[in-house]
Design an enzyme around this catalytic site. Structure first.
Site, PDB file in Angstrom:
ATOM      1  N   LYS A 132      13.586   6.435 -10.193  1.00 52.99           N
ATOM      2  CA  LYS A 132      12.156   6.747 -10.754  1.00 52.99           C
ATOM      3  C   LYS A 132      11.458   7.615  -9.687  1.00 52.99           C
ATOM      4  CE  LYS A 132       7.869   3.875  -9.497  1.00 52.99           C
ATOM      5  NZ  LYS A 132       7.540   4.218  -8.152  1.00 52.99           N
ATOM      6  N   ASN A 133      11.484   7.500  -8.295  1.00 53.90           N
ATOM      7  CA  ASN A 133      10.723   8.587  -7.651  1.00 53.90           C
ATOM      8  C   ASN A 133      11.371   9.919  -7.334  1.00 53.90           C
ATOM      9  OD1 ASN A 133       9.346   6.326  -7.095  1.00 53.90           O
ATOM     10  ND2 ASN A 133       9.733   5.861  -5.087  1.00 53.90           N
TER      11      ASN A 133
ATOM     12  N   ARG B 250       1.002   7.310  -9.859  1.00 56.75           N
ATOM     13  CA  ARG B 250       0.479   8.243  -8.848  1.00 56.75           C
ATOM     14  C   ARG B 250       0.876   9.684  -8.956  1.00 56.75           C
ATOM     15  NH1 ARG B 250      -1.546   6.021  -5.256  1.00 56.75           N
ATOM     16  NH2 ARG B 250      -1.878   7.861  -3.661  1.00 56.75           N
TER      17      ARG B 250
ATOM     18  N   CYS C 269       1.059   1.326  -7.041  1.00 54.83           N
ATOM     19  CA  CYS C 269       1.009  -0.173  -6.400  1.00 54.83           C
ATOM     20  C   CYS C 269      -0.170  -0.216  -5.666  1.00 54.83           C
ATOM     21  CB  CYS C 269       2.323  -0.244  -5.824  1.00 54.83           C
ATOM     22  SG  CYS C 269       3.658  -0.715  -6.820  1.00 54.83           S
TER      23      CYS C 269
ATOM     24  N   ASP D  29      10.277  -0.021   0.219  1.00 51.10           N
ATOM     25  CA  ASP D  29      10.241  -0.498  -1.103  1.00 51.10           C
ATOM     26  C   ASP D  29      11.502  -1.410  -1.302  1.00 51.10           C
ATOM     27  OD1 ASP D  29       8.241   1.212  -1.801  1.00 51.10           O
ATOM     28  OD2 ASP D  29       9.776   2.859  -2.530  1.00 51.10           O
TER      29      ASP D  29
ATOM     30  N   VAL E 297       5.171   1.499   6.938  1.00 50.17           N
ATOM     31  CA  VAL E 297       4.847   2.492   6.153  1.00 50.17           C
ATOM     32  C   VAL E 297       3.356   2.284   5.469  1.00 50.17           C
ATOM     33  CG1 VAL E 297       5.467   3.943   4.335  1.00 50.17           C
ATOM     34  CG2 VAL E 297       7.145   3.273   5.924  1.00 50.17           C
TER      35      VAL E 297
HETATM   36  C1  LIG Z   1       6.118   7.774  -6.690  1.00 51.09           C
HETATM   37  C2  LIG Z   1       6.705   7.640  -5.431  1.00 51.09           C
HETATM   38  O1  LIG Z   1       7.577   8.501  -5.154  1.00 51.09           O
HETATM   39  N1  LIG Z   1       6.459   6.646  -4.719  1.00 51.09           N
HETATM   40  C3  LIG Z   1       7.033   6.356  -3.121  1.00 51.09           C
HETATM   41  C4  LIG Z   1       6.211   7.385  -2.460  1.00 51.09           C
HETATM   42  O2  LIG Z   1       4.841   6.994  -2.316  1.00 51.09           O
HETATM   43  P1  LIG Z   1       3.846   8.329  -1.726  1.00 51.09           P
HETATM   44  O3  LIG Z   1       4.358   9.573  -1.781  1.00 51.09           O
HETATM   45  O4  LIG Z   1       2.605   7.769  -2.359  1.00 51.09           O
HETATM   46  O5  LIG Z   1       4.058   7.624  -0.386  1.00 51.09           O
HETATM   47  P2  LIG Z   1       3.559   8.360   1.062  1.00 51.09           P
HETATM   48  O6  LIG Z   1       4.990   8.711   1.793  1.00 51.09           O
HETATM   49  O7  LIG Z   1       2.948   9.597   0.704  1.00 51.09           O
HETATM   50  O8  LIG Z   1       2.784   7.593   1.942  1.00 51.09           O
HETATM   51  C5  LIG Z   1       3.278   7.249   3.235  1.00 51.09           C
HETATM   52  C6  LIG Z   1       2.056   6.562   4.092  1.00 51.09           C
HETATM   53  O9  LIG Z   1       1.268   8.035   4.419  1.00 51.09           O
HETATM   54  C7  LIG Z   1      -0.132   7.594   3.904  1.00 51.09           C
HETATM   55  N2  LIG Z   1      -0.635   8.707   3.497  1.00 51.09           N
HETATM   56  C8  LIG Z   1       0.072   9.466   2.504  1.00 51.09           C
HETATM   57  C9  LIG Z   1      -0.664  10.627   1.630  1.00 51.09           C
HETATM   58  C10 LIG Z   1      -1.663  11.093   2.253  1.00 51.09           C
HETATM   59  O10 LIG Z   1      -2.540  11.936   1.825  1.00 51.09           O
HETATM   60  N3  LIG Z   1      -2.548  10.469   3.296  1.00 51.09           N
HETATM   61  C11 LIG Z   1      -1.791   9.351   3.815  1.00 51.09           C
HETATM   62  O11 LIG Z   1      -2.451   8.757   4.917  1.00 51.09           O
HETATM   63  C12 LIG Z   1      -0.006   6.320   2.993  1.00 51.09           C
HETATM   64  O12 LIG Z   1      -1.136   5.828   2.775  1.00 51.09           O
HETATM   65  C13 LIG Z   1       0.993   5.520   3.474  1.00 51.09           C
HETATM   66  O13 LIG Z   1       0.543   4.825   4.467  1.00 51.09           O
HETATM   67  O14 LIG Z   1       6.741   7.132  -1.019  1.00 51.09           O
HETATM   68  C14 LIG Z   1       6.663   5.783  -0.501  1.00 51.09           C
HETATM   69  C15 LIG Z   1       7.184   5.900   1.036  1.00 51.09           C
HETATM   70  O15 LIG Z   1       8.610   5.892   0.884  1.00 51.09           O
HETATM   71  C16 LIG Z   1       7.361   4.981  -1.492  1.00 51.09           C
HETATM   72  O16 LIG Z   1       7.031   3.580  -1.159  1.00 51.09           O
HETATM   73  C17 LIG Z   1       6.737   5.032  -2.703  1.00 51.09           C
HETATM   74  O17 LIG Z   1       7.686   4.188  -3.792  1.00 51.09           O
HETATM   75  C1  LIG Z   2       5.177   2.110  -4.284  1.00 51.28           C
HETATM   76  C2  LIG Z   2       5.975   2.301  -5.278  1.00 51.28           C
HETATM   77  O1  LIG Z   2       5.531   3.190  -6.276  1.00 51.28           O
HETATM   78  P1  LIG Z   2       4.282   4.080  -6.458  1.00 51.28           P
HETATM   79  O2  LIG Z   2       4.317   4.935  -5.448  1.00 51.28           O
HETATM   80  O3  LIG Z   2       4.596   4.503  -8.041  1.00 51.28           O
HETATM   81  O4  LIG Z   2       3.192   3.064  -6.400  1.00 51.28           O
HETATM   82  C3  LIG Z   2       7.181   1.688  -5.432  1.00 51.28           C
HETATM   83  O5  LIG Z   2       8.186   2.281  -6.428  1.00 51.28           O
HETATM   84  O6  LIG Z   2       7.544   0.700  -4.936  1.00 51.28           O
END
Ligand SMILES: CC(=O)N[C@H]1[C@@H](OP(=O)(O)OP(=O)(O)OC[C@H]2O[C@@H](n3ccc(=O)[nH]c3=O)[C@H](O)[C@@H]2O)O[C@H](CO)[C@@H](O)[C@@H]1O
Ligand SMILES: C=C(OP(=O)(O)O)C(=O)O
Length: 467
Positions: free
Chosen positions: A40-41, A114, A138, A340, A362
């Site tokens: 998915k990711n 997202r 989520c 996850d 995280v």
């Molecule tokens: C669609 C997808 O790929 N989703 C994955 C992606 O989510 P996603 O890409 O949203 O997760 P991030 O790695 O960006 O987030 C990690 C942390 O960084 C923080 N943060 C992030 C961006 C930002 O601009 N500012 C900030 O503070 C977030 O709040 C969080 O605490 O990576 C996460 C961490 O492996 C996974 O749980 C999700 O399943």
């Molecule tokens: C947090 C998740 O996904 P998303 O970033 O799409 O919400 C997830 O796949 O568990």
């Protein structure tokens, strides 16, 4: 009352969810074989990358999940022709006629995923303008996009927040930059990659995320003609190019789905072979799975020989009998234990003897689902402190982000409401492991990230039914 929604108007909610409920008869070990497809990711991001090319791209093994539907819809609104290929799960993207879409049409997808935030760079390159609807995904903490916005501004984008969503332009084009992420965010790293590949000049990204899905996205972009170097110590260097072509790519398998089924095998005392699962992407999970007392065997693929069809590889996970052992674990960015993987595994930890500790580093609010497990007989206490590991960003900041799980606990049936994707899967596993019949509301949410989960459950011998 259904666990997980004690503070909301449960009557209205239950009426709304009556059609979206799964009845789960528990206490049945799951046994059999299922297959996971592209992650998915990764898949959703590779679909966005197709927008950057001036030739068609071809993606294999695409799962039928909601996030893919959302991205497909957004691509089509922007003029990308999306069609099925010859193989089951093969999609072809033709970006020959990329065009602007109306904000009203785009907003049909508001709050659904997202991934729309990753359209910024590609749309700015192709059209000079991007409109991004409110994001979904989520509900596991505030999930800000400040790193994305800072990075885009460094490239030269002008970002305007309006009530209907984000508008971006690049009046002077996009230019390579030096940028260091405050935290190795997966999404922000992908944002930089998808923007830098066609920005003018060189981009250096420090403190980048290096999850396997990111490396696979880099492979996709490289196939299209990008020049990307992954250095040691989380540094990625991108040399912008003026054109990208198409790609043909078979994505890495979904390591989150694979781990979810592994946890289901352990929690229900069963045995599940996950075809397609890759050892190399799951090493950290496999170490924890073994420490808890789970057993697994990596079944490597065998090439077809004369007279035989060959065999697809995967990983077979099972509960070997006897007691499971408590563990202390901490979620972290790659190569750490994925956040996850946490929720499904915690269900198995309710069956381990002793005190397990989970420190979620995280996301600040990813333990709320444990209330539902407690309503089923688990004993899980959540804490604001950083327990069992190194202090993280959330310590002393009022976030309940550590859990102590005392086991083994006998789980009993309950009525549950699914709060998010992975917690939802953990609720399902708990219901399958519990004594009695549970009603699990809001199960449709699971289709966002698990392909055909009901059919897979049935194939594994689960006793589930729709009312
Ligand atoms: C669609 C997808 O790929 N989703 C994955 C992606 O989510 P996603 O890409 O949203 O997760 P991030 O790695 O960006 O987030 C990690 C942390 O960084 C923080 N943060 C992030 C961006 C930002 O601009 N500012 C900030 O503070 C977030 O709040 C969080 O605490 O990576 C996460 C961490 O492996 C996974 O749980 C999700 O399943
Ligand atoms: C947090 C998740 O996904 P998303 O970033 O799409 O919400 C997830 O796949 O568990």
């Amino acid at each position: 009352m259904a666990a997980g929604f004690q503070n909301s108007s449960i009557d209205a909610l239950e009426v709304a969810l009556t059609d979206d409920v799964l009845i789960v008869h528990g206490n049945t070990p799951l046994r059999g074989q299922i297959r996971v497809r592209g992650a998915k990711n990764l898949v959703s991001k590779a679909m966005v990358a197709a927008l950057l090319g001036d030739e068609p791209s071809r993606l294999y093994d695409v799962p039928r999940i909601r996030d893919v539907e959302v991205v497909r819809g957004l691509l089509e609104l922007h003029g990308v022709k999306v069609s099925d290929g010859d193989e089951d799960g093969e999609l072809v993207f033709d970006p020959a006629n990329v065009e602007r879409a109306s904000t009203d049409e785009i907003n049909v997808h508001a709050g659904s995923s997202r991934i729309p935030i990753l359209f910024c760079g590609p749309l700015l390159h192709r059209l000079g303008h991007a409109f991004i609807p409110d994001l979904g995904g989520c509900h596991i903490g505030p999930r800000p996009i400040d790193f994305h916005m800072q990075a885009l501004r460094e490239f030269g984008a002008v970002v305007e927040k309006r009530p209907e969503g984000l508008h971006l332009t690049a009046p002077n084009g996009l230019h390579g930059t030096k940028f260091s992420l405050p935290y190795p965010s997966v999404g922000a790293t992908e944002q930089v990659l998808l923007t830098a590949v066609m920005a003018e000049g060189v981009t250096e990204l420090r403190n980048a995320a290096v999850e396997p899905e990111i490396i696979d996205l880099i492979c996709v972009l490289q196939k299209m003609g990008a020049i990307i170097k992954v250095h040691t110590d989380r540094v990625i260097e991108i040399q912008g190019v003026t054109r990208l072509g198409g790609y043909s790519h078979r994505p890495i398998p979904d390591r989150i789905e694979a781990a979810s089924w592994a946890a289901a095998a352990l929690a229900t005392g069963g045995e599940i072979e996950v075809l397609g699962a890759e050892q190399v992407d799951m090493m950290t999970f496999l170490n924890v799975f073994r420490s808890v007392g789970g057993a697994y065997e990596v079944t490597d693929a065998r090439a077809p020989r004369a007279g035989s069809a060959g065999q697809e590889g995967g990983i077979r996970f099972w509960h070997p009998g006897g007691e499971l052992r408590a563990v202390a674990l901490e979620t972290d960015v790659h190569p750490g234990f994925m956040t996850d993987w946490q929720q499904p595994l915690v269900v198995a930890l309710t069956q381990a003897r002793g005190l397990s500790i989970v420190h979620e580093t995280v996301y600040e609010q990813r333990l709320g689902y444990t209330d539902a497990l407690n309503s089923m007989g688990a004993t899980i206490q959540v804490y604001r402190d950083c327990l069992g590991g190194t202090p993280c960003r959330f310590g002393r900041r009022n976030f309940k982000h550590s859990a102590v799980i005392a086991g083994p606990s006998k789980l009993h049936a309950a009525d549950l409401v699914i709060p998010d994707l992975r917690a939802g899967f953990s609720h399902l596993i708990a219901a399958l492991a519990a004594e009695g019949t549970s009603r699990v509301y809001g199960v449709d949410l699971i289709n966002r990230g698990y392909e055909d989960f009901e059919a897979k459950l049935a194939a594994l011998g689960a006793h589930i039914e729709r009312p």
